[in-house]
Design an enzyme around this catalytic site. Structure first.
Site, PDB file in Angstrom:
ATOM      1  N   ARG A   1       1.408   6.986   0.904  1.00 48.56           N
ATOM      2  CA  ARG A   1       0.403   7.414   1.865  1.00 48.56           C
ATOM      3  C   ARG A   1       1.047   8.285   2.939  1.00 48.56           C
ATOM      4  NH1 ARG A   1      -4.580   5.887   2.220  1.00 48.56           N
ATOM      5  NH2 ARG A   1      -4.199   4.123   0.848  1.00 48.56           N
TER       6      ARG A   1
ATOM      7  N   THR B   1      -1.785  12.283   7.574  1.00 54.11           N
ATOM      8  CA  THR B   1      -3.155  12.428   7.085  1.00 54.11           C
ATOM      9  C   THR B   1      -3.735  11.122   6.548  1.00 54.11           C
ATOM     10  OG1 THR B   1      -2.456  12.961   4.821  1.00 54.11           O
ATOM     11  CG2 THR B   1      -2.588  14.784   6.396  1.00 54.11           C
TER      12      THR B   1
ATOM     13  N   ASP C   1       0.988  -9.677  -1.081  1.00 48.72           N
ATOM     14  CA  ASP C   1       1.458  -8.393  -1.601  1.00 48.72           C
ATOM     15  C   ASP C   1       2.029  -8.599  -2.997  1.00 48.72           C
ATOM     16  OD1 ASP C   1       3.570  -6.261  -2.144  1.00 48.72           O
ATOM     17  OD2 ASP C   1       2.647  -5.457  -0.327  1.00 48.72           O
TER      18      ASP C   1
ATOM     19  N   ASP D   1       5.734  -7.370  -3.572  1.00 50.39           N
ATOM     20  CA  ASP D   1       6.724  -8.255  -2.952  1.00 50.39           C
ATOM     21  C   ASP D   1       6.874  -9.541  -3.725  1.00 50.39           C
ATOM     22  OD1 ASP D   1       7.283  -6.441  -0.983  1.00 50.39           O
ATOM     23  OD2 ASP D   1       6.011  -7.378   0.543  1.00 50.39           O
TER      24      ASP D   1
END
Length: 209
Positions: free
Chosen positions: A104, A108, A200, A203
């Site tokens: 990401r 933006t 997650d 993870d």
């Protein structure tokens, strides 16, 4: 509009409960994700077409049904999607594998493709994109977009746990892509984690934080 299939087979749901448990360590987590992926792939491939061929058993010649030769490709979204890859390949050992990596952009906030490698004959293949979690749908939608640019015959998206927000995003952006999931959870929290979810996935697969 694409369809959403929730795979609620008892074995899938049992193993899903185990990976949700915060006490499940990385080794068991990896094994369970692989097992769930194999079981889910059975359902994702239900529409594969068959053709009649003649074989000879030890007793006599007979006609049987075999796969028509559809070409399949598996595309994990890096890195967590890798945890599902071997499970799908157990059922589809002849499938070719592509990889797609996204990050990401901090300015933006848009997903950016940093790696995309598809089979050379991707235009002849039906692709199954795999990622354990479908949360906001941003990464999944971007991955589908980038893969579509390589002109595959068809795309399906397979995940373990999804949020209503992610399903809505993918359906709006890609109404031609069917979604297969083992669970649709309640919602996203303020940190965009699926609730109740499993934390997650990357993870937990690899023992990182």
């Amino acid at each position: 509009m694409s369809t959403v299939t929730v795979i609620n087979h008892p074995l899938v749901q049992h193993k899903l409960a185990l990976i949700r448990n915060k006490e499940t360590g990385p080794k068991e987590f990896r094994e369970l994700v692989e097992e769930i992926s194999t079981l889910m792939a059975y359902e994702v491939t239900r529409d594969l077409t068959l053709m009649e061929v003649e074989i000879e058993t030890p007793i006599q010649k007979t006609k049987v049904n075999m796969l028509e030769g559809k070409k399949i490709g598996i595309v994990p979204i890096l890195r967590a999607g890798l945890g599902m890859l071997d499970g799908v390949l157990k059922l589809l050992p002849a499938a070719k594998v592509g990889h797609i990596g996204l990050y990401r952009d901090p300015d933006t906030l848009e997903p950016v493709e940093y790696y995309c490698k598809m089979p050379t004959d991707v235009n002849e293949r039906e692709l199954i994109i795999v990622d354990p979690m479908l949360a906001t749908g941003g990464s999944a939608s971007a991955a589908i977009k980038f893969v579509k640019e390589r002109n595959p015959r068809n795309i399906k998206f397979m995940c373990l746990i999804s949020a209503p927000e992610g399903i809505k995003r993918v359906q709006e952006d890609h109404p031609d892509v069917d979604i297969f999931t083992a669970a649709i959870d309640e919602r996203l929290n303020e940190h965009a984690y699926i609730v109740p979810g499993l934390g997650d996935a990357g993870d937990r697969l690899y023992g990182t934080r």
